[in-house]
Enzyme design. Structure first.
Site, PDB file in Angstrom:
ATOM      1  N   ASP A 178      50.566  75.520  57.652  1.00 52.78           N
ATOM      2  CA  ASP A 178      50.722  76.944  57.345  1.00 52.78           C
ATOM      3  C   ASP A 178      52.161  77.213  56.897  1.00 52.78           C
ATOM      4  OD1 ASP A 178      49.150  79.715  58.130  1.00 52.78           O
ATOM      5  OD2 ASP A 178      51.345  79.903  58.283  1.00 52.78           O
ATOM      6  N   ASN A 186      56.520  87.210  50.179  1.00 51.26           N
ATOM      7  CA  ASN A 186      55.837  88.255  49.405  1.00 51.26           C
ATOM      8  C   ASN A 186      56.635  89.556  49.428  1.00 51.26           C
ATOM      9  OD1 ASN A 186      53.560  87.095  48.342  1.00 51.26           O
ATOM     10  ND2 ASN A 186      52.289  87.448  50.147  1.00 51.26           N
ATOM     11  N   HIS A 191      54.527  89.534  45.097  1.00 48.91           N
ATOM     12  CA  HIS A 191      53.298  88.743  45.238  1.00 48.91           C
ATOM     13  C   HIS A 191      53.268  87.550  44.264  1.00 48.91           C
ATOM     14  CE1 HIS A 191      49.253  88.651  46.978  1.00 48.91           C
ATOM     15  NE2 HIS A 191      48.868  88.152  45.815  1.00 48.91           N
ATOM     16  N   ASP A 195      52.781  83.659  45.026  1.00 44.37           N
ATOM     17  CA  ASP A 195      51.815  82.757  44.355  1.00 44.37           C
ATOM     18  C   ASP A 195      52.524  81.486  43.872  1.00 44.37           C
ATOM     19  OD1 ASP A 195      49.810  84.508  44.778  1.00 44.37           O
ATOM     20  OD2 ASP A 195      49.557  85.140  42.684  1.00 44.37           O
ATOM     21  N   GLU A 221      47.798  81.324  53.083  1.00 41.38           N
ATOM     22  CA  GLU A 221      48.929  80.392  52.950  1.00 41.38           C
ATOM     23  C   GLU A 221      48.691  79.168  53.822  1.00 41.38           C
ATOM     24  OE1 GLU A 221      48.635  82.655  54.997  1.00 41.38           O
ATOM     25  OE2 GLU A 221      50.061  82.628  56.659  1.00 41.38           O
TER      26      GLU A 221
HETATM   27  N1  LIG Z   1      51.210  85.740  47.135  1.00 43.05           N
HETATM   28  C1  LIG Z   1      50.154  85.457  47.893  1.00 43.05           C
HETATM   29  N2  LIG Z   1      50.171  85.825  49.173  1.00 43.05           N
HETATM   30  C2  LIG Z   1      49.115  85.528  49.945  1.00 43.05           C
HETATM   31  C3  LIG Z   1      48.003  84.867  49.433  1.00 43.05           C
HETATM   32  N3  LIG Z   1      47.123  84.710  50.457  1.00 43.05           N
HETATM   33  C4  LIG Z   1      47.656  85.257  51.550  1.00 43.05           C
HETATM   34  N4  LIG Z   1      48.881  85.771  51.263  1.00 43.05           N
HETATM   35  C5  LIG Z   1      49.811  86.445  52.145  1.00 43.05           C
HETATM   36  O1  LIG Z   1      50.296  85.543  53.113  1.00 43.05           O
HETATM   37  C6  LIG Z   1      50.850  86.329  54.170  1.00 43.05           C
HETATM   38  C7  LIG Z   1      50.537  85.668  55.477  1.00 43.05           C
HETATM   39  O2  LIG Z   1      51.231  86.380  56.435  1.00 43.05           O
HETATM   40  P1  LIG Z   1      51.101  86.107  57.976  1.00 43.05           P
HETATM   41  O3  LIG Z   1      49.704  85.764  58.312  1.00 43.05           O
HETATM   42  O4  LIG Z   1      51.705  87.237  58.705  1.00 43.05           O
HETATM   43  O5  LIG Z   1      51.907  84.806  58.221  1.00 43.05           O
HETATM   44  P2  LIG Z   1      53.409  84.443  57.927  1.00 43.05           P
HETATM   45  O6  LIG Z   1      54.154  85.579  57.330  1.00 43.05           O
HETATM   46  O7  LIG Z   1      53.446  83.196  57.128  1.00 43.05           O
HETATM   47  O8  LIG Z   1      53.968  84.200  59.358  1.00 43.05           O
HETATM   48  P3  LIG Z   1      53.770  82.896  60.194  1.00 43.05           P
HETATM   49  O9  LIG Z   1      52.531  82.231  59.771  1.00 43.05           O
HETATM   50  O10 LIG Z   1      53.712  83.379  61.613  1.00 43.05           O
HETATM   51  O11 LIG Z   1      54.951  82.057  59.939  1.00 43.05           O
HETATM   52  C8  LIG Z   1      50.241  87.723  54.010  1.00 43.05           C
HETATM   53  O12 LIG Z   1      51.242  88.608  53.610  1.00 43.05           O
HETATM   54  C9  LIG Z   1      49.214  87.574  52.925  1.00 43.05           C
HETATM   55  O13 LIG Z   1      49.088  88.727  52.139  1.00 43.05           O
HETATM   56  C10 LIG Z   1      48.022  84.527  48.066  1.00 43.05           C
HETATM   57  O14 LIG Z   1      47.100  83.924  47.510  1.00 43.05           O
HETATM   58  N5  LIG Z   1      49.115  84.821  47.334  1.00 43.05           N
END
Ligand SMILES: Nc1nc2c(ncn2[C@@H]2O[C@H](COP(=O)(O)OP(=O)(O)OP(=O)(O)O)[C@@H](O)[C@H]2O)c(=O)[nH]1
Length: 301
Positions: A178, A186, A191, A195, A221
């Site tokens: 992860d 983001n 965004h 990506d 992610e």
């Molecule tokens: N740009 C982009 N963002 C994505 C995609 N899929 C998920 N996200 C974003 O990934 C982020 C995941 O955030 P969290 O689940 O809070 O996790 P994190 O910020 O990595 O925090 P930790 O996992 O605790 O380190 C969210 O803001 C989602 O919107 C994608 O395909 N593209």
């Protein structure tokens, strides 16, 4: 015996009566009869011969033409429809047949050409269809952003590895990866930058793994790596290598990006492939709890 009637009496009143056998008396007549019969028979024979010869002169070219026409019907194309007839009617028939055969041959060739064209088109369309199906299949199982196998493909591969382990008894290791603080990427860079970071991480992972290993994007992610026939200590080394490679990489749209990784070994006694994934998820949670940019596993010493 009565005296037969004779010719007129001579001036003397005498009559000469000659008696002779009937065969001698009618001899000339019989000869004449025979001659007439012979000539009639000969004439009939000559007539028959002439009729046969005449019929043959007419029918022979027709037979030849029939034979030639049958060869044309069988598909021969180098047939010369000429019976060498002297009769104008047969020559006319021969010319008409020649024209008909030429038309037939031309139509057959045109038909064969269009058949070939049709077959080529069918083959071309079939190949196009196969390509479209392959593309659809690829799209159905690939993540469009990173080009990695998507969630569905991850599940299928997990099921396959689980079945293989059940059959062979050889375990595999599950890694759940992860991106750390990805929300921040983001939020601070947008965004599109997020990506680009995901694509970058996917590229780093792809480059680090062997072709027999599996890497997919299981969602957001999060990535899934499967290491078949890999002992736990070796899997740990691979996980550290992946973490390190991302840590030192230069993402295109963010300053720095790191991964947290949870590991677990699938066991033949597990009920389903989910068990190892759940265990790896738990280790990932621990990695996040323990400060991120780290690897945790149930078998870590
Ligand atoms: N740009 C982009 N963002 C994505 C995609 N899929 C998920 N996200 C974003 O990934 C982020 C995941 O955030 P969290 O689940 O809070 O996790 P994190 O910020 O990595 O925090 P930790 O996992 O605790 O380190 C969210 O803001 C989602 O919107 C994608 O395909 N593209």
């Amino acid at each position: 015996m009565p005296v037969p009637e004779a010719g007129p009496a001579s001036p003397l009143g005498w009559r000469v009566v000659v008696r002779q056998p009937l065969t001698a008396a009618l001899g000339d007549l019989v000869d004449l009869q025979r001659a007439v019969l012979g000539v009639t028979l000969l004439a009939s024979l000559v007539f028959l011969l002439l009729a046969w010869w005449g019929a043959r002169i007419i029918s022979r070219p027709l037979e030849v033409l029939t034979g030639l026409a049958l060869r044309v019907e069988r598909g021969e194309e180098d047939v010369v429809l000429d019976a060498g007839a002297r009769s104008a009617e047969v020559r006319a028939l021969s010319t008409a047949l020649k024209g008909m055969a030429a038309t037939l041959i031309a139509r057959r060739q045109a038909l064969e050409r269009s058949n070939h064209e049709l077959e080529d088109k069918v083959a071309e369309r079939t190949a196009e269809l196969a390509r479209s199906n392959a593309e659809l299949e690829r799209l159905a199982r690939h993540d469009p952003l990173t080009g990695l196998p998507n969630r569905r493909a991850c599940d299928e591969r997990l099921a396959l590895e689980f079945e293989r382990m059940r059959r062979t008894g050889v375990a595999y290791v599950v890694l759940v990866l992860d991106v750390d603080h990805f929300k921040l990427v983001n939020d601070s860079h947008g965004h599109a930058a997020g990506d680009a970071v995901l694509r970058h991480v996917a590229d780093v992972l792809r480059r680090q793994l062997r072709s027999t290993d599996f890497v997919g994007r299981s969602g957001g992610e999060e990535f899934l790596v499967l290491l078949p026939q890999t002992p736990p200590d070796e899997a740990l080394r691979v996980a550290q290598k992946l973490r390190h490679a991302v840590d030192i990489s230069r993402p295109p749209a963010a300053d720095h990006v790191t991964l947290s990784i949870g590991l677990s070994e699938a066991q033949p006694e597990h009920n389903s492939s989910d068990a190892a994934v759940r265990a790896a998820d738990h280790q990932l949670y621990r990695a996040k709890q323990n400060g991120r940019n780290r690897v945790e596993s149930s078998f870590m010493r």
